[in-house]
Every structure is written in C-alpha cells, then in structure tokens.
Design a protein around this motif. Structure first.
Motif, short mmCIF file in Angstrom:
data_model
loop_
_atom_site.label_atom_id
_atom_site.label_comp_id
_atom_site.label_asym_id
_atom_site.label_seq_id
_atom_site.Cartn_x
_atom_site.Cartn_y
_atom_site.Cartn_z
N PHE A 1 48.62 8.15 20.38
CA PHE A 1 49.29 6.70 20.31
C PHE A 1 49.05 5.78 21.45
N ALA A 2 49.57 6.50 22.52
CA ALA A 2 49.50 5.90 23.81
C ALA A 2 48.29 5.53 24.36
N GLU B 1 56.51 4.58 15.27
CA GLU B 1 55.58 4.54 16.65
C GLU B 1 56.22 4.82 17.75
N PRO B 2 55.45 5.49 18.50
CA PRO B 2 55.85 6.02 19.88
C PRO B 2 55.95 4.91 20.98
N ALA B 3 55.32 4.04 20.81
CA ALA B 3 55.10 2.85 21.78
C ALA B 3 54.55 1.57 21.11
N ARG C 1 57.02 11.27 12.93
CA ARG C 1 56.75 11.10 14.09
C ARG C 1 55.35 11.04 14.54
N ASN D 1 59.75 1.39 14.91
CA ASN D 1 59.97 2.25 16.11
C ASN D 1 61.18 3.10 15.96
N ASP E 1 51.89 11.22 16.62
CA ASP E 1 51.86 11.61 17.89
C ASP E 1 51.88 10.86 19.12
N PRO E 2 52.59 11.09 20.28
CA PRO E 2 52.95 10.15 20.95
C PRO E 2 51.73 10.07 22.23
N ASP E 3 51.28 11.08 22.74
CA ASP E 3 50.17 11.29 23.51
C ASP E 3 48.58 10.53 23.09
N ALA F 1 46.64 10.08 16.33
CA ALA F 1 48.29 10.13 15.93
C ALA F 1 48.81 10.34 14.76
#
Length: 471
Positions: free
Chosen positions: A242-243, A83-85, A236, A60, A238-240, A224
């Motif tokens: 991966f969420a 990991e974004p989350a 990194r 993370n 992609d946060p959108d 992601a």
C-alpha cells in the motif's frame, strides 16, 4: 435486482466542522444530522439484504475500534479494512474494490462517503436502481445532484447524450471543478448537476480503468488487498504494498479521464456537510431561522446556528452567526465564512495547539476517558469502561494513580492482588506496579482517576497483556 457491495470510505481529518469534529474523532462518528452518527446512517442506507451484500468499510487503524463499535450498534456485519497509510481515495477504493472482486468476481460496487447526508432515502434507492443497468453494462455511474443554488462549493457534471437501454442515465460530457458563482449560474441554466462524489460500477470495470489510467495506484492497491491479513475483527491491508501507491483522488485518477463515465440525476436531499453553514441549511429551525442544538438559547437573533455539548450557550442580538461550544473549545464565526474554519484549524495545528486535532474526550476500545483538570505534576480524568471490557495489564515508569469508583463495580488487579471496588470506594496504584482495570458488570463503570508524577503522557504505558493487541 443484482446485489450490490457497498464500499464506505471512512477517512478524513475532521477539520471543516471543528471543534465538534477533530482528527482524532472526525465528523462521520458524530450524530450531526439526526440520532444516528453519519457513519451509521450511511451503513443503514445500504442495509437492505435484498439489495445489498455486506459492506466494505475502509478506515485507518486509529479509528478501527470506533468504526467496529458504531457498526455493531446497528447490527452491521461489515468487512472493516484498515489503511496502513494515507494515499487518498484512489488507493483506498482500489484496494476495497479488489476485496469486493475477490468476494464476487461479478460484483457491482457502490462507492459512498461515510460523512454525507441523504434526507430522502427512497429517492436515493430509486437513483441506484436507475443507474444499475448502465453499471452492469460497463459504465461508471455517478450520482449527479440537482442543484438548489449556484454554489462554488461543489464540482459540476455536464450530462451528455442519453444512454441506450439505460433510462434516466446519460454519458458525462464534462466535469467542472468548483466554479465561480457566475459560472455556476450558467452551468445550472445549462442543466449541469452537482458531483456528489458517489458512484456505482462493476468492480472489474473500475479495476481495469485504474490499471489503464493509474497503474501507480492499481498495482500497489491490488497487491495490498491480496496480501491483507486478519487481525481480530479487522482486515489489515498489506503495508509494504500500500505504501507504494501514488497518492491521488479517484476523481483525478480515473473519473475525469475515462470515457466510461455516466451520470444519473437525483434530488434526494444530499449534502456533503462540508461546513457549519451546510448543517444550518438542513437543520430544523425556529420561526426566526435559528438552529439551536443542545443547551442553547437565542433572543433577538435570526438565522443563527448555535450548538453546545454541555454548557448553556446563548446569543443575543446577532444575525447569521455560528457558535459551536464543546467541552474544551468554542468557535464563533459568521455563516458566510464557515469555509475558513479549516484554515483556522491549520493555523492552530501549526502553532502546536493540541485542541486543534484532539478532544478532551478520548475514545478507546474499552470505553473512554476525559481530562477534567491538569497541572505541573497532576492530572484528573473521568474514565468510563464499557460492560465486560477491560484495560490492558500495564505499568507506568513516571506516575502513580488513585482510582475512585462513582458508578458500577470495578475489578481491580494491582500486582498479585485482585479485588472488587464498588461505588465510593477507592484504591491506590503505586508507581511501577503492574495493574489492570476491568468492568465485570452489565452497566458502564465510571471512576475518577487522579494521576501524580513527573510525567503524565499517554506514552508512559508498558503493556504486559492487551485484549486489543496494541503495542
């Protein structure tokens, strides 16, 4: 032998080995079973360039600089994916395997936990070589550990029929989740193995099975990875995308459902180090069965695990106890009940106890700081800055600071003035004034910082410029 891309999962909350391990600095970053940290030992285990390609480490954002520093210390040139989350191991592995496939469409991948111990590395590599032909033929090969006791701490794998053309590898007949002791005794008698949670397969095999069995993980994880961007030395995800991934372990998502599972047995001194009792089992012990680590002593005591970071910690006339003393917390329990430490951490967290998740020693990309004392309007820290590193150019709204150099040389910027401070010299940083601390030397810089003001929280920082792109 085909080169394998190791995927090292480096997450976790660090609650089982509290107080040495915390959420802010979990067990994989600690040297609990040797001179190297557990992450470093894992990376070195797969460092042979004749066998392995550069690893992909998934962690993370909070731990990214710790991971980078520890891997740099051993010369590992890993891809560090962030990991974004938290979405459990299914999404983390899905994204990492996609990164491996983008590197080499025919890649074989080896999924490893960063916080497991392997005492017999040649035995581990032998099991890897044994499982590789089956993995290349389209199987997902788990490493089953030959049990040493009937424990309910681990899941079990029941081997099925031997695979043709893959000596020493069998199909998996069934998985058994952490059985009661009497059931475990029967499973061992029937030839079942512990499930280590580590496995070997082709990248495309796992991606195909994720898509078939867990599309709610596969799609977002692949997206992601495809949308990942470089940030300094990190990648990194992609946060959108991966969420959107479903939060589920790889075991529940794929392993317990796919018909492609296979297993090869191993007896290479494996432990997931899931409790202090597990560390006692693999530690060097004296004639009375005591494992004594750090400044410790024992008299009239047997089969104890005593560990101390700094303060002399002694036990007298006790048996089968665990005592762990850190800078800011002490744990005392019996070896039989060390599995309950996680529940204790949860209870401490629920009541708002900061030491449940954070230690007094805080690691930063430029070094570390430790809180020595604090009060209503003051705080005293010991700050260590690594050679050639510097803190952000910053100011504070609520506090002023005094810096006293105790070792090394500091380059200090306060407002428009820059000067050098040597040992035993000090400087005052007024409230609201922009300032920066830098170590221009080749040895660590150590100083004492005294903060005073109405609010002393770490969020009272306005960063003007930062080498590490923090907000």
């Amino acid at each position: 032998m085909t080169k394998v891309i190791p995927i090292i999962l480096c997450g976790g909350t660090g609650s089982r080995l509290w107080p040495a391990s915390r959420e802010s600095y979990p067990k994989q970053f600690l040297p609990l079973a040797g001179d190297r940290t557990m992450l470093q030992a894992t990376a070195l285990r797969v460092a042979d360039p004749a066998r392995f390609d550069a690893p992909i480490v998934v962690t993370n954002a909070e731990h990214r600089f710790i991971v980078a520093e520890q891997l740099a210390q051993i010369g590992s040139r890993a891809t560090i994916a962030l990991e974004p989350a938290r979405r459990d191991s299914g999404a983390a592995l899905g994204a990492a395997v996609r990164l491996a496939a983008l590197r080499d469409p025919e890649a074989a991948v080896l999924a490893l936990a960063s916080d497991h111990v392997v005492l017999d590395e040649p035995g581990f590599l032998e099991a890897l070589a044994r499982g590789l032909p089956a993995a290349e033929a389209g199987r997902i090969v788990a490493f089953g550990i030959e049990p040493t006791e009937p424990t309910s701490k681990y899941g079990y794998i029941r081997p099925g029929a031997p695979l043709e053309g893959a000596f020493g590898v069998s199909a998996v007949a069934a998985f058994v989740e952490k059985p009661a002791r009497e059931v475990a005794e029967r499973l061992i008698a029937e030839g079942c193995l512990w499930n280590s949670g580590n496995f070997l397969t082709r990248a495309q095999t796992l991606l195909d099975e994720l898509e078939r069995l867990a599309p709610g993980i596969a799609g977002p994880a692949v997206a992601a990875a495809d949308g990942a961007r470089q940030d300094l030395d990190f990648l990194r995800l992609d946060p959108d995308s991966f969420a959107l991934a479903e939060a589920k372990s790889i075991d529940f998502a794929v392993m317990e459902k796919t018909p492609l599972m296979a297993v090869t047995p191993g007896a290479f001194g494996w432990s997931d180090v899931g409790s202090w009792s597990a560390l006692w089992e693999i530690a060097s012990r004296d004639a009375d069965g005591n494992a004594l680590i750090g400044p410790t002593a024992a008299i009239g005591s047997t089969n104890c695990y005593v560990r101390s970071d700094k303060h002399l910690t002694a036990v007298v006339g006790v048996d089968d106890v665990v005592v762990v003393a850190t800078q800011d917390a002490v744990l005392v329990t019996t070896r039989e009940r060390t599995d309950e430490v996680k529940a204790m951490v949860a209870a401490l967290t629920a009541r708002g106890e900061p030491t449940a998740t954070s230690a007094s020693l805080v690691h930063r990309p430029w070094g570390s700081y430790q809180i020595l004392d604090d009060g209503a309007r003051f705080q005293v820290k010991r700050i260590t800055v690594k050679p050639k590193r510097r803190l952000s150019l910053q100011s504070h709204v609520h506090r002023a600071e005094h810096w006293i150099v105790v070792r090394g040389t500091a380059k200090v910027t306060i407002g428009d003035e820059t000067r050098l401070l040597r040992e035993n010299e000090s400087v005052y940083v007024p409230l609201g004034v922009t300032h920066r601390l830098e170590n221009p030397g080749v040895i660590p810089l150590e100083l004492i910082e005294v903060q005073s003001g109405s609010y002393l929280g770490e969020d009272d920082i306005i960063r003007v410029d930062d080498d590490y792109r923090r907000g």
